[in-house]
Scaffold this motif. Structure first.
Motif, short mmCIF file in Angstrom:
data_model
loop_
_atom_site.label_atom_id
_atom_site.label_comp_id
_atom_site.label_asym_id
_atom_site.label_seq_id
_atom_site.Cartn_x
_atom_site.Cartn_y
_atom_site.Cartn_z
N GLY A 265 -2.57 -6.85 7.96
CA GLY A 265 -2.60 -8.20 7.43
C GLY A 265 -2.08 -8.28 6.01
O GLY A 265 -2.08 -7.30 5.27
N ARG A 266 -1.67 -9.47 5.63
CA ARG A 266 -1.30 -9.78 4.25
C ARG A 266 -2.01 -11.06 3.88
O ARG A 266 -1.70 -12.13 4.41
CB ARG A 266 0.22 -9.95 4.10
CG ARG A 266 0.64 -10.41 2.70
CD ARG A 266 2.14 -10.46 2.56
NE ARG A 266 2.77 -11.40 3.46
CZ ARG A 266 2.88 -12.71 3.24
NH1 ARG A 266 2.37 -13.23 2.15
NH2 ARG A 266 3.48 -13.50 4.11
N ARG A 267 -3.01 -10.95 3.03
CA ARG A 267 -3.81 -12.11 2.70
C ARG A 267 -3.07 -13.02 1.73
O ARG A 267 -2.52 -12.57 0.72
CB ARG A 267 -5.15 -11.67 2.08
CG ARG A 267 -6.16 -12.80 1.99
CD ARG A 267 -7.46 -12.31 1.45
NE ARG A 267 -8.38 -13.41 1.22
CZ ARG A 267 -9.34 -13.41 0.33
NH1 ARG A 267 -9.51 -12.35 -0.45
NH2 ARG A 267 -10.14 -14.44 0.20
N ILE A 268 -3.05 -14.32 2.05
CA ILE A 268 -2.37 -15.32 1.23
C ILE A 268 -3.39 -15.96 0.30
O ILE A 268 -4.44 -16.44 0.75
CB ILE A 268 -1.71 -16.39 2.10
CG1 ILE A 268 -0.69 -15.76 3.05
CG2 ILE A 268 -1.05 -17.46 1.23
CD1 ILE A 268 -0.12 -16.73 4.05
N ARG A 269 -3.09 -15.95 -0.96
CA ARG A 269 -3.97 -16.57 -1.96
C ARG A 269 -3.17 -17.61 -2.74
O ARG A 269 -2.18 -17.29 -3.36
CB ARG A 269 -4.53 -15.52 -2.93
CG ARG A 269 -5.31 -14.40 -2.26
CD ARG A 269 -5.74 -13.37 -3.30
NE ARG A 269 -6.44 -12.25 -2.71
CZ ARG A 269 -5.84 -11.16 -2.22
NH1 ARG A 269 -4.52 -11.09 -2.24
NH2 ARG A 269 -6.54 -10.18 -1.70
N GLY A 270 -3.63 -18.87 -2.67
CA GLY A 270 -2.97 -19.93 -3.43
C GLY A 270 -1.53 -20.15 -3.01
O GLY A 270 -0.67 -20.46 -3.84
N GLY A 271 -1.22 -19.95 -1.73
CA GLY A 271 0.12 -20.19 -1.22
C GLY A 271 1.04 -18.99 -1.29
O GLY A 271 2.14 -19.01 -0.76
N THR A 272 0.59 -17.91 -1.95
CA THR A 272 1.40 -16.70 -2.01
C THR A 272 0.50 -15.51 -1.70
O THR A 272 -0.71 -15.57 -1.82
CB THR A 272 2.03 -16.49 -3.40
OG1 THR A 272 0.98 -16.36 -4.37
CG2 THR A 272 2.93 -17.66 -3.77
N GLY A 273 1.12 -14.42 -1.30
CA GLY A 273 0.35 -13.23 -1.01
C GLY A 273 1.24 -12.01 -1.01
O GLY A 273 2.18 -11.92 -0.23
N ARG A 274 0.96 -11.07 -1.89
CA ARG A 274 1.78 -9.88 -2.01
C ARG A 274 1.15 -8.73 -1.23
O ARG A 274 -0.05 -8.72 -0.96
CB ARG A 274 1.93 -9.49 -3.47
CG ARG A 274 2.66 -10.55 -4.30
CD ARG A 274 4.09 -10.73 -3.85
NE ARG A 274 4.78 -11.76 -4.61
CZ ARG A 274 6.05 -12.10 -4.40
NH1 ARG A 274 6.74 -11.50 -3.46
NH2 ARG A 274 6.61 -13.06 -5.11
N LEU A 275 1.96 -7.75 -0.94
CA LEU A 275 1.47 -6.56 -0.26
C LEU A 275 0.76 -5.66 -1.25
O LEU A 275 1.25 -5.41 -2.34
CB LEU A 275 2.65 -5.81 0.38
CG LEU A 275 3.36 -6.55 1.51
CD1 LEU A 275 4.68 -5.83 1.84
CD2 LEU A 275 2.48 -6.62 2.75
N GLY A 276 -0.40 -5.15 -0.85
CA GLY A 276 -1.14 -4.24 -1.70
C GLY A 276 -0.63 -2.82 -1.59
O GLY A 276 0.30 -2.52 -0.82
N ARG A 277 -1.24 -1.93 -2.37
CA ARG A 277 -0.79 -0.54 -2.42
C ARG A 277 -0.94 0.14 -1.06
O ARG A 277 -0.05 0.88 -0.62
CB ARG A 277 -1.60 0.22 -3.48
CG ARG A 277 -1.16 1.67 -3.65
CD ARG A 277 -1.94 2.35 -4.75
NE ARG A 277 -3.38 2.39 -4.45
CZ ARG A 277 -4.29 2.90 -5.25
NH1 ARG A 277 -3.93 3.36 -6.44
NH2 ARG A 277 -5.54 2.92 -4.91
N GLU A 278 -2.07 -0.10 -0.37
CA GLU A 278 -2.28 0.52 0.94
C GLU A 278 -1.24 0.04 1.93
O GLU A 278 -0.70 0.82 2.72
CB GLU A 278 -3.69 0.20 1.44
CG GLU A 278 -4.81 0.72 0.57
CD GLU A 278 -5.23 2.13 0.96
OE1 GLU A 278 -4.59 2.72 1.85
OE2 GLU A 278 -6.19 2.65 0.36
N ALA A 279 -0.94 -1.26 1.90
CA ALA A 279 0.06 -1.81 2.82
C ALA A 279 1.44 -1.22 2.55
O ALA A 279 2.19 -0.91 3.49
CB ALA A 279 0.11 -3.33 2.70
#
Length: 296
Positions: A265-279
C-alpha cells in the motif's frame, strides 16, 4: 469502479522492458475481461528494441498492438500516442484505468528491479494501482513450477502476497489483492510484520517474554478480524495469515521469491502520498511484479 476505468493501461516506449510489461498487462486484462490500452508518451525513442533502425512512435504502438493481438485474439486493444511527457501522461492515464503497468529494468545478473525515475514517480503519485514488472518476466513466472510433462499454462498460479499494516487496513488495498487472486484462482498470503518500539530514556519498563507474546497474540486476533469479511466475500480463495517479527521489507522480499504478485500500500495524506523507505526497498529488490495500491 466507474465504467471508464475498466481497462489496464501500459506504458510503451519501444524497449524490451516495456514489451515485457505489455505482455504482463495483456494477460492481466484478459484475466479481468477488460480492455488493454497501450500508451506511448513523450519523445520518440531513437530505436525500437526489435529493429536496428529508428521507427516512429506510431509504428512502435502498431507493432506492439499486432504482436499482442496475435497472442490474445479476444482482447480489446487500444493504442494511443501523446506528446505529453511520460510522467504526467501516465498519471493522467492512471486516472482513467483500473490499473497502470510500467516496466522496470532488471539488474544484470540479479532478478531484482532497477526502477527508473518515471516508474518510481508514477508509483508514488498515481490515483489507481500501479504494477511494476521487471524485465524478462515470463508467463510461467507467475505459476507454480511444473515438470516437462505438464504445460506451464495448466499450472496453478503462485500466491498473491499482501503486505498489510494493521493500523491502516484499507479496503482498497485488501480488495485489490483479493480481486487479483480471484481472477487467477490463486491463494492469498497476508503478511503483517511488527517490531517493538525502541526504548527511550532510562526509565523505560522492562519487557518480559509474556508481554511480547501478548502483543503478538493481539496482532493475530486483529488480523483474523480484519480478514474475516474478506474470507466471507471470497469463499473460494484460500487465505493464509502471517504475523512476523522484523522489518516489513525483509519478510516481504522473502515472500516475493514464492509469489506471483506482491501487493503493498501507499497511504495518501492530504491528497498526496509518497513511498516510504520500506516500500522503496521492496520495489527495488522484489523477485516478482509489485503492485502499489494508494489508499486513505
Amino acid at each position: 469502479m466507474s465504467k471508464d476505468t475498466r481497462s489496464v493501461t501500459v506504458g510503451i516506449d519501444g524497449s524490451l522492458t516495456s514489451l515485457d510489461a505489455a505482455d504482463w498487462a495483456a494477460r492481466e486484462a484478459e484475466r479481468r475481461r477488460i480492455a488493454l490500452r497501450l500508451l506511448h508518451a513523450g519523445d520518440e525513442p531513437a530505436a525500437p528494441a526489435w529493429s536496428p533502425g529508428a521507427r516512429p512512435a506510431r509504428t512502435i504502438l502498431d507493432h506492439a498492438a499486432v504482436q499482442l493481438s496475435y497472442a490474445h485474439p479476444a482482447l480489446d486493444i487500444i493504442a494511443r500516442r501523446t506528446g505529453t511527457p511520460a510522467v504526467p501522461a501516465l498519471l493522467a492515464a492512471a486516472e482513467e484505468s483500473e490499473m497502470l503497468v510500467v516496466g522496470s529494468r532488471g539488474f544484470s545478473g540479479f532478478a531484482g528491479f532497477l526502477v527508473g525515475s518515471v516508474a518510481l514517480a508514477v508509483a508514488s503519485d498515481a490515483e489507481h494501482p500501479v504494477v511494476l514488472v521487471r524485465a524478462g518476466e515470463l508467463p510461467e513466472d507467475e505459476r507454480v513450477p511444473v515438470d516437462e510433462t505438464t504445460s506451464p499454462t495448466q499450472a496453478p498460479y503462485l500466491p498473491v502476497v499482501l503486505g498489510l499494516d494493521l493500523a491502516h487496513p484499507a479496503d482498497d488495498l485488501i480488495g485489490y489483492a483479493f480481486d487479483t487472486a480471484a481472477v487467477r484462482a490463486a491463494p492469498v498470503q497476508v503478511v503483517h510484520t511488527w517490531t517493538l518500539p525502541s526504548p527511550r530514556g532510562y526509565l523505560t519498563g522492562v519487557r518480559t517474554p509474556a508481554d511480547t507474546a501478548e502483543q503478538e497474540d493481539a496482532k493475530w486476533r486483529s488480523l483474523a478480524a480484519i480478514l474475516q469479511p474478506w474470507r466471507h466475500k471470497f469463499p473460494e480463495t484460500t487465505v493464509s495469515e502471517y504475523v512476523l517479527y522484523g522489518h516489513a521489507a525483509h519478510h516481504l522480499l522473502q515472500a516475493s521469491t514464492r509469489a506471483g504478485l506482491l501487493v503493498i500500500g501507499r497511504r495518501i495524506r492530504g491528497g498526496t502520498g509518497r513511498l516510504g523507505r520500506e516500500a522503496h526497498s521492496v520495489i527495488h529488490h522484489s523477485m516478482c511484479p509489485v503492485a502499489v495500491v494508494p489508499h486513505e
